[in-house]
Motif scaffolding. Structure first.
Motif, short mmCIF file in Angstrom:
data_model
loop_
_atom_site.label_atom_id
_atom_site.label_comp_id
_atom_site.label_asym_id
_atom_site.label_seq_id
_atom_site.Cartn_x
_atom_site.Cartn_y
_atom_site.Cartn_z
N LEU A 102 -8.43 -5.51 4.68
CA LEU A 102 -7.08 -4.94 4.54
C LEU A 102 -6.94 -4.21 3.21
CD1 LEU A 102 -4.90 -7.85 5.96
CD2 LEU A 102 -5.22 -5.59 6.95
N LEU A 103 -7.51 -4.78 2.15
CA LEU A 103 -7.45 -4.12 0.85
C LEU A 103 -8.18 -2.78 0.88
CD1 LEU A 103 -6.68 -4.10 -2.13
CD2 LEU A 103 -8.77 -5.41 -2.59
N GLU A 104 -9.35 -2.76 1.46
CA GLU A 104 -10.13 -1.52 1.54
C GLU A 104 -9.38 -0.47 2.37
OE1 GLU A 104 -12.60 1.24 0.60
OE2 GLU A 104 -12.76 -0.77 -0.25
N GLU A 105 -8.74 -0.90 3.46
CA GLU A 105 -7.96 0.01 4.30
C GLU A 105 -6.80 0.60 3.51
OE1 GLU A 105 -5.04 -0.62 8.09
OE2 GLU A 105 -6.97 -1.66 8.16
N ALA A 106 -6.10 -0.24 2.75
CA ALA A 106 -4.97 0.25 1.96
C ALA A 106 -5.44 1.19 0.84
CB ALA A 106 -4.21 -0.94 1.36
N LEU A 107 -6.56 0.86 0.20
CA LEU A 107 -7.09 1.74 -0.85
C LEU A 107 -7.53 3.08 -0.29
CD1 LEU A 107 -9.15 -0.82 -2.98
CD2 LEU A 107 -7.02 0.35 -3.63
N GLU A 108 -8.13 3.08 0.89
CA GLU A 108 -8.56 4.33 1.53
C GLU A 108 -7.34 5.20 1.86
OE1 GLU A 108 -10.97 7.26 2.64
OE2 GLU A 108 -11.60 5.38 1.70
N ALA A 109 -6.27 4.59 2.38
CA ALA A 109 -5.06 5.35 2.68
C ALA A 109 -4.47 5.93 1.40
CB ALA A 109 -4.03 4.45 3.38
#
Length: 120
Positions: A102-109
């Motif tokens: 989830l953290l990686e997804e939020a950082l990518e966004a």
């Protein structure tokens, strides 16, 4: 300051004429003893009736522990759970791998949004 004789003296709210304390017949009552784990005894009174029963436990007014009717076997004190933060509740529901994803997804966004704003 003079009251001019209009003050009501020697009476209280709910008192009858001239401060009478007679209020009529009281309901029949029974005292029940309760003991807590600290050995404190409390004996509240309860109304006596066909469909009225005293509770099996009562909170001790001195220490707050639950108290029971058996002095040799009082109920155990209630164990309070410590305060949990929002993060603690989230960690109960998600694994570390889920959190990392989830953290990686939020950082990518976030990277995409910031990358789109940068003039080139």
């Amino acid at each position: 300051m003079a009251s001019g004789g209009h003050a009501i003296r020697g009476s209280r709210v709910g008192a009858g004429p001239l401060g009478e304390t007679e209020r009529g017949e009281t309901a029949p009552r029974v005292r029940v003893s309760y003991w807590c784990a600290n050995g404190h005894e409390t004996a509240p009174s309860f109304s006596v009736g066909e469909d009225v029963e005293a509770p099996t436990q009562w909170d001790c007014p001195r220490c707050g522990f639950p108290a029971g009717m058996d002095p040799a076997n009082p109920p155990a004190p209630v164990r309070n759970e410590p305060y949990k933060t929002h993060l603690a509740y989230v960690k109960e529901r998600r694994s570390d791998e889920d959190g990392a994803a989830l953290l990686e997804e939020a950082l990518e966004a976030l990277r995409i949004r910031r990358g789109g704003r940068v003039a080139g």
